[in-house]
Design a protein around this motif. Structure first.
Motif, PDB file in Angstrom:
ATOM      1  N   ALA A   2       0.829  -1.200   0.000  1.00  0.00           N
ATOM      2  CA  ALA A   2       0.000   0.000   0.000  1.00  0.00           C
ATOM      3  C   ALA A   2       0.867   1.255   0.000  1.00  0.00           C
ATOM      4  O   ALA A   2       2.029   1.237   0.430  1.00  0.00           O
ATOM      5  N   THR A   3       0.290   2.338  -0.465  1.00  0.00           N
ATOM      6  CA  THR A   3       1.020   3.598  -0.594  1.00  0.00           C
ATOM      7  C   THR A   3       1.603   4.065   0.731  1.00  0.00           C
ATOM      8  O   THR A   3       2.770   4.471   0.786  1.00  0.00           O
ATOM      9  N   LEU A   4       0.827   4.027   1.810  1.00  0.00           N
ATOM     10  CA  LEU A   4       1.331   4.480   3.109  1.00  0.00           C
ATOM     11  C   LEU A   4       2.545   3.658   3.544  1.00  0.00           C
ATOM     12  O   LEU A   4       3.548   4.213   4.001  1.00  0.00           O
ATOM     13  N   ALA A   5       2.463   2.354   3.385  1.00  0.00           N
ATOM     14  CA  ALA A   5       3.591   1.486   3.751  1.00  0.00           C
ATOM     15  C   ALA A   5       4.818   1.839   2.918  1.00  0.00           C
ATOM     16  O   ALA A   5       5.929   1.941   3.455  1.00  0.00           O
ATOM     17  N   THR A   6       4.624   2.042   1.632  1.00  0.00           N
ATOM     18  CA  THR A   6       5.737   2.380   0.743  1.00  0.00           C
ATOM     19  C   THR A   6       6.381   3.698   1.149  1.00  0.00           C
ATOM     20  O   THR A   6       7.614   3.804   1.218  1.00  0.00           O
ATOM     21  N   VAL A   7       5.570   4.691   1.449  1.00  0.00           N
ATOM     22  CA  VAL A   7       6.103   6.002   1.857  1.00  0.00           C
ATOM     23  C   VAL A   7       6.868   5.882   3.173  1.00  0.00           C
ATOM     24  O   VAL A   7       7.979   6.424   3.307  1.00  0.00           O
ATOM     25  N   LEU A   8       6.298   5.181   4.144  1.00  0.00           N
ATOM     26  CA  LEU A   8       6.979   5.024   5.433  1.00  0.00           C
ATOM     27  C   LEU A   8       8.304   4.281   5.273  1.00  0.00           C
ATOM     28  O   LEU A   8       9.323   4.677   5.855  1.00  0.00           O
ATOM     29  N   ILE A   9       8.308   3.222   4.489  1.00  0.00           N
ATOM     30  CA  ILE A   9       9.546   2.464   4.265  1.00  0.00           C
ATOM     31  C   ILE A   9      10.590   3.342   3.592  1.00  0.00           C
ATOM     32  O   ILE A   9      11.765   3.347   3.979  1.00  0.00           O
ATOM     33  N   ALA A  10      10.182   4.118   2.598  1.00  0.00           N
ATOM     34  CA  ALA A  10      11.116   5.011   1.898  1.00  0.00           C
ATOM     35  C   ALA A  10      11.680   6.064   2.851  1.00  0.00           C
ATOM     36  O   ALA A  10      12.888   6.366   2.814  1.00  0.00           O
ATOM     37  N   LEU A  11      10.835   6.625   3.712  1.00  0.00           N
ATOM     38  CA  LEU A  11      11.308   7.622   4.680  1.00  0.00           C
ATOM     39  C   LEU A  11      12.280   7.015   5.688  1.00  0.00           C
ATOM     40  O   LEU A  11      13.300   7.636   6.027  1.00  0.00           O
TER      41      LEU A  11
END
Length: 120
Positions: A2-11
């Motif tokens: 999911a987008t939120l998971a992807t953003v958090l992992i990238a951060l």
């Protein structure tokens, strides 16, 4: 993933790349400002140790980036969960041994990302 998971992992990966840079290349310059409670004469003496820690943070970032580029969603989630768990455990240890702030900088974001991966 999911987008939120992807953003958090990238951060979180970006944070660990920053920690790599700081500990490997800017320890003596930025260390005394970040760890103001440590004696200033400690930083030159611990430069090699900090660089070693920075390298490990780079491995965490590499694992998280790897999780983002894996094509298979199940495999990607499993790799992400492993490296996020490593970040969370490292954060808990840092919280207990170095600074309470590490809990908020590493552990809580990793736990939120784990939750986001599990719910995706």
């Amino acid at each position: 993933m999911a987008t939120l998971a992807t953003v958090l992992i990238a951060l979180i990966a970006a944070l660990h790349l920053y920690i790599l840079w700081f500990e490997m290349f800017a320890w003596e310059r930025k260390g005394p400002r970040i760890f103001a409670n440590f004696p200033k004469d400690l930083f030159p003496k611990t430069k090699a140790m900090a660089a070693n820690q920075g390298l490990y943070n780079g491995f965490l970032a590499a694992g998280l980036i790897w999780a983002l580029v894996i094509g298979d969603p199940t495999w990607s989630n499993n790799v992400a969960l492993f490296f996020l768990a490593c970040v969370a455990v490292a954060g808990i240890y840092g919280y207990m041994t170095v600074s309470k702030r590490i809990l908020y900088v590493q552990t809580i974001p990793a736990a939120l990302a784990i939750l986001a991966v599990l719910l995706s």
